[in-house]
Write a protein that holds these residues in place. Structure first.
Motif, PDB file in Angstrom:
ATOM      1  N   VAL A  36       0.841  -1.191   0.000  1.00 22.97           N
ATOM      2  CA  VAL A  36       0.000   0.000   0.000  1.00 22.97           C
ATOM      3  C   VAL A  36       0.878   1.244   0.000  1.00 22.97           C
ATOM      4  O   VAL A  36       1.752   1.394   0.865  1.00 22.97           O
ATOM      5  N   LEU A  38       0.450   4.780   0.795  1.00 22.59           N
ATOM      6  CA  LEU A  38      -0.532   5.605   1.501  1.00 22.59           C
ATOM      7  C   LEU A  38      -0.171   7.081   1.340  1.00 22.59           C
ATOM      8  O   LEU A  38       0.855   7.539   1.831  1.00 22.59           O
ATOM      9  N   VAL A  61      -3.379   5.041  -2.349  1.00 25.70           N
ATOM     10  CA  VAL A  61      -4.466   5.719  -1.639  1.00 25.70           C
ATOM     11  C   VAL A  61      -4.129   7.198  -1.524  1.00 25.70           C
ATOM     12  O   VAL A  61      -3.035   7.558  -1.070  1.00 25.70           O
ATOM     13  N   LEU A  81      -7.321   4.305  -4.862  1.00 27.29           N
ATOM     14  CA  LEU A  81      -8.480   4.620  -4.038  1.00 27.29           C
ATOM     15  C   LEU A  81      -8.456   6.087  -3.649  1.00 27.29           C
ATOM     16  O   LEU A  81      -7.448   6.580  -3.124  1.00 27.29           O
ATOM     17  N   ALA A  83      -9.471   8.408  -1.019  1.00 26.35           N
ATOM     18  CA  ALA A  83      -9.887   8.273   0.369  1.00 26.35           C
ATOM     19  C   ALA A  83      -9.058   9.200   1.240  1.00 26.35           C
ATOM     20  O   ALA A  83      -7.920   9.547   0.911  1.00 26.35           O
ATOM     21  N   ILE A  85      -6.662   9.624   3.948  1.00 23.07           N
ATOM     22  CA  ILE A  85      -5.709   8.665   4.494  1.00 23.07           C
ATOM     23  C   ILE A  85      -5.750   8.625   6.015  1.00 23.07           C
ATOM     24  O   ILE A  85      -5.284   7.650   6.618  1.00 23.07           O
ATOM     25  N   TRP A  88      -8.439   5.870   6.433  1.00 22.03           N
ATOM     26  CA  TRP A  88      -8.350   4.681   5.608  1.00 22.03           C
ATOM     27  C   TRP A  88      -8.104   3.435   6.440  1.00 22.03           C
ATOM     28  O   TRP A  88      -7.318   3.441   7.392  1.00 22.03           O
TER      29      TRP A  88
END
Length: 258
Positions: A36, A38, A61, A81, A83, A85, A88
Motif C-alpha cells: 500500500v 498511503l 491511496v 483509491l 480516500a 488517508i 483509511w
C-alpha cells in the motif's frame, strides 16, 4: 484546502523523489500480502514499489483527485483509491504500508501510527518519511510573513511532526523500529519567476498560508514578503541556484510476529 496542483508539486520531482527511494531501500523483504502506497500522490513511487515487490497487488491511496489522475497515467498500480488517508482502513491486512511525505498533514499521530502498524500482517512493515523542516527559515518564514501582513487571520491545516524520541517511544513497543533523520542539501535551480525556495515550498508547506491570504493581491503581498526573507536566509549563488538544506525524518517499523 483546495486540491493539489500536480504540475507545481512536480516541478522539483527529482529532489522530492530521492527521500522516497532512500526509504524504500531500507525496507527490504516483507511477508506475503498487499503493498500500500498511503498518500501516493501522483504515483511517482509506483514503478519502484512494483519493481521491488513483483507480482504483488499494489494499492495507491490519496484524497486528491488530481493527484490520482496523474497516478493513473503511470499504470503502475493494481488499484487507486480516493480516500482520506487519516481514516483509511484496508480490506485485508497488507504486508507493507509505505507513506512518503504525507502523514505530516495529519493530526493525532499518537493514535494513527499504532493503528496503521496494527493493521499489518504479523511481520509486516510500516515505512514512513516526513519533512522535519518546521523550525527552518524556509518554513518559519511563511508564518512570520503571514503574521506580519494579516495578523491572526485563520490559517488552514499545516504540517505536524513530532520529535524523533516521541515516535520511538510510541512505536518501539510494537516491533523492531529503525528511526533516523537525513538533511539533504538540495541544489535548487535558478528561476526567472521567483526565489527557488519559495517555488519549492509554496506547493506544500506554503499552501495553507497562500490560501488563507485569499485574493490575488494579498497572495502577491505574501509572496513578496516571504521572498525578501528567503533572499536573506538562502542567498542566491552566482549562477542563481540555491543550496537548500532540507531535513527529513524516517522510520521503518516491522510489526512483531505475535
Amino acid at each position: 484546502m483546495r486540491d493539489w496542483r500536480p504540475d507545481s508539486y512536480g516541478r522539483f520531482a527529482d529532489v522530492r523523489l530521492q527521500p522516497a527511494l532512500d526509504l524504500l531501500a531500507r525496507v527490504g523483504e516483507v511477508p506475503g500480502g498487499d503493498i500500500v502506497d498511503l498518500g501516493c500522490g501522483s504515483g511517482v513511487m509506483g514503478a519502484a514499489l512494483a519493481m521491488q515487490y513483483p507480482g504483488r497487488r499494489l494499492v495507491g491511496v490519496d484524497r486528491s483527485p488530481k493527484m490520482l489522475g496523474k497516478a493513473l497515467e503511470t499504470e503502475g498500480f493494481s488499484e487507486l483509491l480516493e480516500a482520506d488517508i487519516a481514516a483509511w482502513e484496508p480490506d485485508t491486512a497488507p504486508a507493507l504500508v509505505f507513506s512518503n511525505a504525507a502523514l505530516q498533514w495529519l493530526d493525532g499521530h499518537e493514535a494513527l501510527l499504532p493503528r496503521l502498524a496494527q493493521c499489518l500482517v504479523p511481520g509486516g512493515v510500516l515505512a514512513v518519511q516526513m519533512p522535519h523542516q518546521t523550525h527552518a527559515p524556509s518554513h518559519r518564514g511563511w508564518g512570520e510573513a503571514f503574521a506580519a501582513l494579516f495578523g491572526d487571520r485563520e490559517i488552514g491545516k499545516r504540517s505536524e511532526v513530532l520529535d524523533p524520541a516521541a515516535y520511538f517511544d510510541l512505536l518501539s513497543p510494537l516491533g523492531a523500529l529503525h528511526i533516523w533523520e537525513t538533511e539533504y542539501y538540495q541544489n535548487l535551480p535558478a528561476a526567472a519567476d521567483g526565489h527557488p525556495v519559495r517555488l519549492f515550498s509554496e506547493s506544500t508547506y506554503g499552501r495553507p498560508y497562500l490560501e488563507a491570504a485569499g485574493d490575488t493581491e494579498d497572495q502577491a503581498r505574501l509572496i513578496e514578503a516571504y521572498e525578501a526573507a528567503m533572499a536573506k536566509a538562502y542567498p542566491l549563488r552566482a549562477d542563481g541556484t540555491v543550496l537548500f538544506p532540507f531535513r527529513r525524518l524516517f522510520f521503518v517499523l516491522q510489526r512483531a510476529l505475535s
